[in-house]
Design a protein around this motif. Structure first.
Motif, PDB file in Angstrom:
ATOM      1  N   ARG A  87       0.840  -1.212   0.000  1.00 35.61           N
ATOM      2  CA  ARG A  87       0.000   0.000   0.000  1.00 35.61           C
ATOM      3  C   ARG A  87       0.873   1.259   0.000  1.00 35.61           C
ATOM      4  O   ARG A  87       0.540   2.250  -0.659  1.00 35.61           O
ATOM      5  N   GLN A  90       2.164   1.702  -3.540  1.00 34.71           N
ATOM      6  CA  GLN A  90       1.102   2.240  -4.381  1.00 34.71           C
ATOM      7  C   GLN A  90       0.913   3.738  -4.103  1.00 34.71           C
ATOM      8  O   GLN A  90       0.754   4.534  -5.031  1.00 34.71           O
ATOM      9  N   ASP A  91       0.963   4.121  -2.835  1.00 31.18           N
ATOM     10  CA  ASP A  91       0.810   5.524  -2.435  1.00 31.18           C
ATOM     11  C   ASP A  91       1.926   6.386  -3.026  1.00 31.18           C
ATOM     12  O   ASP A  91       1.677   7.474  -3.543  1.00 31.18           O
TER      13      ASP A  91
END
Length: 144
Positions: A87, A90-91
């Motif tokens: 995550r 992805q951020d």
């Protein structure tokens, strides 16, 4: 690094081999997990030497005064907002894409304008009126 090219628009994408990702331990709260798992991501993208960027876009990106931009023209994004490595990765990619997409907008040059004769007259009339009001408030003396 595995997830394919970073797509900015239909016509602009950055190949995966131009992005350098490093996984480090995140700072802050997280219990025992924070000490043993490298969940934070440091994403680096060399704007100055990227063959994927058009020259005009590269100039606009490098001209920005952004603290994440090094003197060599490398964009460094640290992502540690989330608890998982995936995550955070992805951020970081989303934030880089947003930074580049924001620079795609070419600002319109400002055209200097001058006040019209009527606008100047209105301004001077208003100043004169304010002066008259202030003068009328003044204490009258015998010799006036």
């Amino acid at each position: 690094m595995g997830s394919g090219p970073l797509t900015i628009t239909e016509t602009l994408a950055i190949p995966d081999d131009e992005l350098v990702e490093r996984f480090v331990r995140a700072s802050g709260a997280g219990g025992q997990n924070v000490n043993k798992v490298a969940t934070a991501v440091e994403l680096r993208f060399d704007i100055a030497h990227s063959p994927s960027l058009p020259d005009a876009l590269r100039e606009r990106l490098l001209a920005r005064a952004d603290r994440r931009l090094t003197d060599e023209g490398v964009m460094v994004i640290d992502a540690q907002r989330f608890r998982t490595q995936d995550r955070n990765r992805q951020d970081a990619r989303e934030r880089l894409a947003a930074f580049i997409a924001d620079a795609l907008h070419v600002p319109r040059p400002r055209i200097a304008t001058r006040p019209s004769r009527a606008a100047k007259a209105r301004r001077l009339d208003a100043k004169r009126g304010r002066g008259d009001i202030k003068r009328s408030r003044a204490k009258k003396t015998d010799w006036e």
